[in-house]
Design an enzyme around this catalytic site. Structure first.
Site, PDB file in Angstrom:
ATOM      1  CE1 TYR A 172      -2.939  -3.112   0.353  1.00  0.00           C
ATOM      2  CE2 TYR A 172      -3.372  -2.533   2.633  1.00  0.00           C
ATOM      3  CZ  TYR A 172      -3.575  -3.368   1.554  1.00  0.00           C
ATOM      4  OH  TYR A 172      -4.420  -4.450   1.668  1.00  0.00           O
ATOM      5  CG  PHE A 221     -13.646  -4.630  -0.802  1.00  0.00           C
ATOM      6  CD1 PHE A 221     -13.429  -3.290  -0.527  1.00  0.00           C
ATOM      7  CD2 PHE A 221     -12.889  -5.230  -1.798  1.00  0.00           C
ATOM      8  CE1 PHE A 221     -12.460  -2.567  -1.221  1.00  0.00           C
ATOM      9  CE2 PHE A 221     -11.927  -4.511  -2.494  1.00  0.00           C
ATOM     10  CZ  PHE A 221     -11.714  -3.177  -2.213  1.00  0.00           C
ATOM     11  N   PRO A 222     -16.049  -5.704   3.417  1.00  0.00           N
ATOM     12  CG  PRO A 222     -15.938  -5.089   5.662  1.00  0.00           C
ATOM     13  CD  PRO A 222     -15.169  -5.016   4.377  1.00  0.00           C
TER      14      PRO A 222
END
Length: 301
Positions: free
Chosen positions: A77, A222-223
């Site tokens: 990242y 990405f819940p």
């Protein structure tokens, strides 16, 4: 009363690796990079360090104030900038914050995510993560992706070597199958698995079941990624519970398995508070079943 408190604690916390207790709503910091406008949707490059660092460090500290104590990042990242931001905001962690990071993906350009699992590379990246996070031991180091170019035994073996050297506390995997978890578990204890999983995408149903059966933390990323098919039913359950639809989506994950720890990410203070409060939302079995029936396992988001 003590029994009631113990039951509540069992629903809201999980002992990752058996000895690292965290609350069951974490924070995914992947998108805390670049400019604010670059964080919308699913197309952000996650390439440059954040421009609004002071705002984001305040946001991360606010997360801790709200009870969040598990933060997920990766060396890929912003080419390590994500780890540096977490350290700037939260170090010294003083045993109150758990940071999970990942290694095994290289970024030769803003649009490329290339799996690279050479054992020496994984060990090198762990050393860099230690420096950026300003620690002597990583709480949780996850293999970002399994590289088919190298035996899984060699990749997990590199993480095990780091663990034996005292540089890694727990080992995790990301985007893996049940078979890969079983193979990796024969090499080293696996404490976590991080796969894409939410109401709209349930391709990892078997992995969720496997991790639950073996006491392995499952960190869905990405819940709260939802499709239009869920809007009506989510709104109905939200009205019944007095919660927001996104909170209901997180509550569904928490109900799905006692080892699930969602890691929603946001740069909004309002959404952050909403996500943290989802830990207190309780679904009835009927509500959980109704939401579970909306999508067949394996459907894509």
């Amino acid at each position: 009363m003590d029994d009631d408190n113990a039951l509540l604690e069992s629903k809201t916390t999980f002992a990752l690796g058996g000895d690292l207790t965290v609350r069951r709503i974490g924070y995914g910091s992947m998108r805390l990079t670049g400019a604010p406008e670059d964080r919308r949707g699913l197309t952000g490059t996650i390439w440059r360090t954040a421009r609004d660092r002071s705002e984001l460090t305040a946001l991360l500290r606010r997360a801790v104030e709200l009870g969040v104590d598990l933060f997920d990042t990766a060396d890929a990242y912003a080419l390590g900038g994500g780890e540096e931001l977490l350290a700037e905001a939260l170090h010294p962690y003083e045993g109150t914050v758990t940071v999970a990071t990942k290694a095994g993906v290289v970024r030769p350009s803003p649009t490329e995510w290339v799996t690279h699992g050479h054992p020496a590379y994984l060990r090198q990246q762990a050393e860099l993560s230690l420096r950026r996070l300003r620690v002597e031991r990583l709480d949780l180091l996850q293999l970002h992706r399994v590289d088919p170019a190298y035996p899984l035994a060699d990749q997990v073996g590199a993480l095990k070597q780091l663990q034996e050297e005292g540089k890694v506390r727990h080992i995790g995997l990301s985007e893996v199958t049940v078979e890969q978890i079983e193979e990796a578990s024969r090499i080293a204890p696996i404490s976590s698995v991080q796969n894409l999983y939410n109401l709209s995408n349930r391709a990892s149903e078997a992995v969720v079941d496997h991790t639950a059966a073996h006491g392995i933390a499952f960190l869905p990323y990405f819940p709260v990624s939802l499709d239009d098919a869920h809007a009506g039913p989510l709104a109905a359950v939200a009205e019944e519970t007095g919660a927001a639809p996104s909170q209901v989506a997180l509550a569904w994950l928490l109900h799905r398995s006692p080892t699930v720890i969602p890691i929603p990410g946001t740069a909004s203070a309002g959404h952050l508070a909403e996500n943290a409060a989802a830990l207190e939302v309780r679904l009835t079995d009927a509500q959980f079943t109704a939401l579970s029936g909306l999508t067949t396992p394996g459907a894509a988001a």
